[in-house]
Design a protein around this motif. Structure first.
Motif, PDB file in Angstrom:
ATOM      1  N   UNK A  48       0.755  -1.340  -0.256  1.00  0.00           N
ATOM      2  CA  UNK A  48      -0.087  -0.006   0.045  1.00  0.00           C
ATOM      3  C   UNK A  48       0.833   1.538   0.023  1.00  0.00           C
ATOM      4  N   UNK A  49       0.601   2.122  -0.902  1.00  0.00           N
ATOM      5  CA  UNK A  49       1.370   3.389  -1.116  1.00  0.00           C
ATOM      6  C   UNK A  49       0.992   4.394   0.242  1.00  0.00           C
ATOM      7  N   UNK A  50       1.915   5.052   0.687  1.00  0.00           N
ATOM      8  CA  UNK A  50       1.733   5.942   1.762  1.00  0.00           C
ATOM      9  C   UNK A  50       1.460   7.299   1.213  1.00  0.00           C
ATOM     10  N   UNK A  51       2.125   7.870   0.045  1.00  0.00           N
ATOM     11  CA  UNK A  51       1.686   8.943  -0.619  1.00  0.00           C
ATOM     12  C   UNK A  51       0.359   9.085  -1.252  1.00  0.00           C
ATOM     13  N   UNK A  52      -0.365  10.330  -0.876  1.00  0.00           N
ATOM     14  CA  UNK A  52      -1.511  10.557  -1.656  1.00  0.00           C
ATOM     15  C   UNK A  52      -1.644  10.370  -2.890  1.00  0.00           C
ATOM     16  N   UNK A  53      -0.445  10.917  -3.717  1.00  0.00           N
ATOM     17  CA  UNK A  53      -0.489  10.953  -5.203  1.00  0.00           C
ATOM     18  C   UNK A  53      -0.135   9.598  -5.778  1.00  0.00           C
ATOM     19  N   UNK A  54       0.645   8.576  -5.241  1.00  0.00           N
ATOM     20  CA  UNK A  54       0.805   7.378  -5.804  1.00  0.00           C
ATOM     21  C   UNK A  54      -0.334   6.351  -5.321  1.00  0.00           C
ATOM     22  N   UNK A  55      -0.909   6.614  -4.265  1.00  0.00           N
ATOM     23  CA  UNK A  55      -2.258   5.873  -4.005  1.00  0.00           C
ATOM     24  C   UNK A  55      -3.305   6.361  -4.886  1.00  0.00           C
ATOM     25  N   UNK A  56      -3.623   7.292  -5.135  1.00  0.00           N
ATOM     26  CA  UNK A  56      -4.573   7.971  -6.082  1.00  0.00           C
ATOM     27  C   UNK A  56      -4.484   7.436  -7.388  1.00  0.00           C
TER      28      UNK A  56
END
Length: 504
Positions: free
Chosen positions: A74-82
């Motif tokens: 799971x990505x922690x950054x909002x950008x990569x998660x989105x």
């Protein structure tokens, strides 16, 4: 006999062997064989290292991650998660390190490059623009790099022949036009996450060629450059690749170095067809400035039937309203194939993933058509503003609503196609239906027009055309010299005869 051809074949063999090894290993991994993820990645790294040693080059320490983004932690950054949730991710030089960088409280900058080869971008470029919107929404700074300098060279990626060389005046005109599009989708200003627009002509126009070759050219090998997909494809088709174009990948790599130095840019974004050029920039920044920078690509988008996104039978789907009216843009999205609707809602709108998943539950029958209208509304509103939607809906209801006829209201809502003034329409002189279909760009040739008629797809004033030799006389036009011409159920235009209009 031909050293260049020998090198090409040699590199192709090496790449084929490495790719074959990758496939065999990946199949074993997917079947649950003893080869685990780490041993697989290490084995592939060893293969890459061997290939690079042949050219006297070391590979990037952070190799492209071979797993699909959906298999990542799971990505922690909002950008990569989105981006991961919406299906934007394809390749990255190092997902873990990039995620760590983008999760930090400091603002980071990422850039995307666009050459000024035309006055407008088309829908195929919209995917990358949406990536920039998500970057800005996540609190980071988008940097738009306009290729005022690289446009003079021409990117060979995906092309069978050299691009047409443009004059300085044409390039500047295109730069000015493209700037308006970016300002529609992104917020520009002086804030920490406000976008900035940069032109690589600022550093490329006055570059000293000998100094450039001495300082930067020595870090590139012909062996490696010949292995890039854009080069291999051109050579495989036996199409010429000019020395001018061969320089493009050096210039794009140098762009990344300059942007990192001038603006602290640490991430280059692009389509998967730019992967080779992006890797070159990452490597050059590491070798020249010992900078850790990253590359991230999105997949080249195709529709569910395998067609390239951004073009239709009628031509490119432009983002400039003077090249494509808002209604036609809306209609493009309204005509999305059933299998693409949910995917396109995730990629091209900013509706929440939760809402899209909920809407997907009712994506059948009339519910699917409602989702297509929603997709068309959201995408058109983002580009042309919500003010245009009311007129678009009225026009769509007029054209496609039940009980429609060929009254003046219908014709007023249609795209007008003006016949040449020398075409005279009277009670005894007319124009062929085949000629009208070609004039309206509903067919590209006479044979295609006749085929459309035989299949029952051509209509005049909502009446099916049965005769491919039909001639249309004055009685087919209304009092204003107009008739309604249709191709299928979704494409309609108003043919206007000047001579007839003047004679009444």
């Amino acid at each position: 006999e031909n050293p260049l051809r020998t090198i090409c074949l040699f590199m192709l063999i090496l790449n084929t062997q490495a790719y074959s090894f990758y496939l065999r290993s990946n199949i074993k991994f997917m079947r649950g064989d003893m080869l685990n993820r780490n041993s697989f990645r290490n084995a592939f790294k060893n293969t890459r290292t061997f290939m690079s040693s042949l050219e006297g080059n070391t590979v990037v320490n952070s190799l492209p991650d071979l797993d699909q983004p959906s298999q990542q932690v799971n990505f922690q950054s909002v950008f990569l998660k989105s981006l991961s949730e919406r299906g934007f991710l394809h390749q990255c030089t190092d997902f873990a390190e990039l995620d760590k960088l983008l999760s930090s409280p400091t603002k980071n900058s990422a850039y995307l490059g666009f050459d000024a080869t035309a006055k407008s971008l088309h829908v195929g470029s919209l995917l990358q623009i949406m990536v920039l919107r998500h970057l800005q929404k996540a609190g980071h700074q988008p940097v738009i790099l306009i290729g005022g300098g690289t446009t003079k060279v021409g990117d060979p990626s995906g092309k069978d022949e050299s691009r047409q060389l443009l004059s300085q005046e044409q390039i500047q005109e295109n730069v000015d036009s493209l700037t308006k599009i970016f300002k529609t989708f992104l917020t520009f200003g002086d804030g920490p996450s406000d976008a900035i627009l940069v032109n690589n002509a600022d550093w490329l126009d006055n570059i000293n060629y000998l100094d450039f070759l001495r300082n930067y050219g020595r870090h590139f090998t012909i062996n490696r450059m010949l292995s890039f997909e854009s080069v291999k494809q051109r050579l495989a088709r036996e199409q010429p690749l000019t020395f001018l174009e061969f320089n493009y990948m050096l210039l794009q790599a140098y762009d990344f170095v300059e942007l990192n130095r001038r603006y602290g840019v640490k991430l280059q974004l692009g389509g998967s067809d730019q992967w080779g050029n992006i890797i070159s920039g990452v490597e050059l920044a590491r070798k020249i400035d010992q900078s850790q920078v990253f590359g991230l690509t999105a997949p080249l988008l195709t529709t569910s039937d395998g067609k390239k996104m951004g073009k239709t039978a009628a031509g490119a789907v432009w983002l400039n309203s003077d090249l494509l009216p808002p209604f036609d843009y809306w209609q493009f999205w309204r005509n999305t194939a059933d299998a693409d609707v949910i995917r396109f809602l995730k990629l091209f709108t900013e509706l929440s993933i939760e809402k899209i998943d909920q809407l997907a539950l009712g994506a059948e029958g009339s519910g699917l058509n409602e989702l297509k209208v929603l997709l068309a509304d959201e995408t058109t509103k983002m580009l042309h503003g919500k003010e245009c939607l009311e007129q678009i809906h009225i026009r769509a209801a007029t054209l496609f609503g039940k009980g429609r006829g060929s009254n003046e209201g219908d014709l007023d809502a249609l795209v007008p196609i003006l016949l040449d003034s020398e075409i005279i329409i009277s009670d005894t002189i007319g124009v062929s239906i085949v000629e009208l279909l070609m004039k309206a760009e509903m067919a590209t040739s006479k044979s295609e027009a006749r085929r459309l008629i035989k299949l029952g797809g051509a209509k005049v004033n909502d009446v099916k055309v049965d005769d491919e030799n039909q001639i249309l006389y004055r009685k087919s036009f209304d009092s204003k010299g107009r008739l309604k011409l249709s191709s299928g159920k979704k494409k309609h235009v108003a043919i206007i005869a000047n001579s007839l209009k003047e004679s009444i």
